[in-house]
Design an enzyme around this catalytic site. Sequence first.
Site, PDB file in Angstrom:
ATOM      1  N   ARG A   1      -8.455  11.138   0.464  1.00 55.86           N
ATOM      2  CA  ARG A   1      -7.820   9.859   0.170  1.00 55.86           C
ATOM      3  C   ARG A   1      -7.887   8.983   1.411  1.00 55.86           C
ATOM      4  O   ARG A   1      -7.131   9.177   2.365  1.00 55.86           O
ATOM      5  CB  ARG A   1      -6.360  10.070  -0.242  1.00 55.86           C
ATOM      6  CG  ARG A   1      -5.738   8.860  -0.935  1.00 55.86           C
ATOM      7  CD  ARG A   1      -4.232   9.004  -1.048  1.00 55.86           C
ATOM      8  NE  ARG A   1      -3.609   8.777   0.251  1.00 55.86           N
ATOM      9  CZ  ARG A   1      -2.516   9.391   0.697  1.00 55.86           C
ATOM     10  NH1 ARG A   1      -1.947  10.328  -0.030  1.00 55.86           N
ATOM     11  NH2 ARG A   1      -2.014   9.106   1.873  1.00 55.86           N
TER      12      ARG A   1
ATOM     13  N   HIS B   1      -1.278   6.339  -0.427  1.00 52.12           N
ATOM     14  CA  HIS B   1      -0.975   6.936  -1.731  1.00 52.12           C
ATOM     15  C   HIS B   1      -0.767   5.847  -2.778  1.00 52.12           C
ATOM     16  O   HIS B   1      -1.189   5.970  -3.922  1.00 52.12           O
ATOM     17  CB  HIS B   1       0.271   7.816  -1.618  1.00 52.12           C
ATOM     18  CG  HIS B   1       0.770   8.336  -2.934  1.00 52.12           C
ATOM     19  ND1 HIS B   1       0.143   9.352  -3.611  1.00 52.12           N
ATOM     20  CD2 HIS B   1       1.826   7.960  -3.705  1.00 52.12           C
ATOM     21  CE1 HIS B   1       0.801   9.599  -4.735  1.00 52.12           C
ATOM     22  NE2 HIS B   1       1.807   8.765  -4.827  1.00 52.12           N
TER      23      HIS B   1
ATOM     24  N   TYR C   1       2.119   9.206   8.866  1.00 56.48           N
ATOM     25  CA  TYR C   1       1.885  10.656   8.859  1.00 56.48           C
ATOM     26  C   TYR C   1       0.461  11.055   9.255  1.00 56.48           C
ATOM     27  O   TYR C   1       0.146  12.232   9.288  1.00 56.48           O
ATOM     28  CB  TYR C   1       2.234  11.255   7.486  1.00 56.48           C
ATOM     29  CG  TYR C   1       1.636  10.542   6.290  1.00 56.48           C
ATOM     30  CD1 TYR C   1       0.351  10.817   5.847  1.00 56.48           C
ATOM     31  CD2 TYR C   1       2.381   9.595   5.592  1.00 56.48           C
ATOM     32  CE1 TYR C   1      -0.188  10.177   4.753  1.00 56.48           C
ATOM     33  CE2 TYR C   1       1.852   8.938   4.481  1.00 56.48           C
ATOM     34  CZ  TYR C   1       0.575   9.229   4.068  1.00 56.48           C
ATOM     35  OH  TYR C   1       0.045   8.584   2.966  1.00 56.48           O
TER      36      TYR C   1
END
Length: 344
Positions: free
Chosen positions: A243, A247, A256
Site C-alpha cells: 500500500r 489507508h 507509522y
Amino acid sequence: MDLDTKSTPELTHEELRRLYSLVSATRELDLAAVAWQRQGIIPGYAPELGQEAAQVGSAFAMDPARDFLFPTYREMGVALALGVDMVQYMSTHKASWHGGLYNPVQTRLAPIQAVVGGSVLHAVGWAHGSRLAAAPGTDLPVAITYFGDGASSQGDIHEAMNFAGVLKAPVIFFVQNNGWAISLPTEEQVAGGRVAARASGYAMASVTVDGNDAAAVVRATRSAAAHARAGKGPVLIEAMTYRRGPHSTSDDPGRYRTLDEERRDAGTDPVTRLADLILSSGAGTQEFLDSAAADAKAHAEAVREGVQALGSRPGSEMFDFVFAEPTNALKAQARAWREESEHV
C-alpha cells in the site's frame, strides 16, 4: 496444498494490451479520486495506489457471465475491470448512495462493503448456493471475495473459510497483503507473516503470487477459478503487494512509517512493470502506452464531471431499507425527521 498454476497459458498480446489499459485507467482514476477528496468533491476515499495489478488482474480472470465478485470499500480497480459505470460506483464515495448506484445483478459486482470481512461471508453463501443449484457434472459458477491481511484476523474470515472448506464451495479468497493493517505491519498481526499458510487448516488449496505482476495475478486467478469450477473446493490466493499511500484519505501514514521505508519496501511499481512487459514482449509500442495514458486521463475527467453532477438523495430514504417491515420506533423516527426537515 499448493495450487498448480503451471498449466495455465501465458497471456496473449491482445490480453496484455487490454490489461494495461485497465491498469492505467485504474491508476489515473485512483489518483484523481484522492485529489477530489482534497478539493471537497467527495468526502472520503480509500486509495489503492500500488494495488492496481492485484485488483485488475484478479477481476480480468473471472467470467462475468456466470461468476460473482464481492468487494470491500477499496476495489475500484475490480469494478473498473468489470466495466461498471464508475460514476455509479463512486456515488458511495460521494455519499449519494449506499454500496453504489450500479446494478449488482447486471454487473456481477456485489455492493461496496464497508464492514471489515463482511463480503467474505456473502461470497461463501453465494458460492454454496450456486453449487447446490448447478446440474451434476457441470462447471460451477465461482465467487471471488476480497480482503486484506488485516481483515484476515477477523473471526468472520475464519468461519467463512471453514464453511467453504467443509462444503467445497466454489469460492476464491483473494487476500491483498499490502503490508499494513491500517497502521500495524503484517508481521505484527499475522503469525508467520503469510495468510496463505492458513489455507491448509481448512483443507483448501492456496497460492502466493507477486501482486505487483498483473499478468501473474491473472494466471493465478484463472488457475484458482478452474480448480473451484471443477468442484475441487475453495482456493486462497495471497497477492503480495504494498500500500503505497494512506489507508484512507483520513489516514496519515507518516505517523507509522517513513518515506524511506515506503521507497525501500514498495517494490516495482505495478503499472511500470506491466508497461515494461508490454514493450519487452512486443505486445505494444510506446505509442500504445501513451495512448492508453491519454485515454485514462480522459476517462478520469469524465468520471469527475459525472460525480460532481450527482444530486443528493432524498433524506427520507434513510428509513426505507432498514427493515422489511418497519418497526414502530422506526416509524416514529421517520415522522420526527419529516417534521423537522420537511415541516410536514
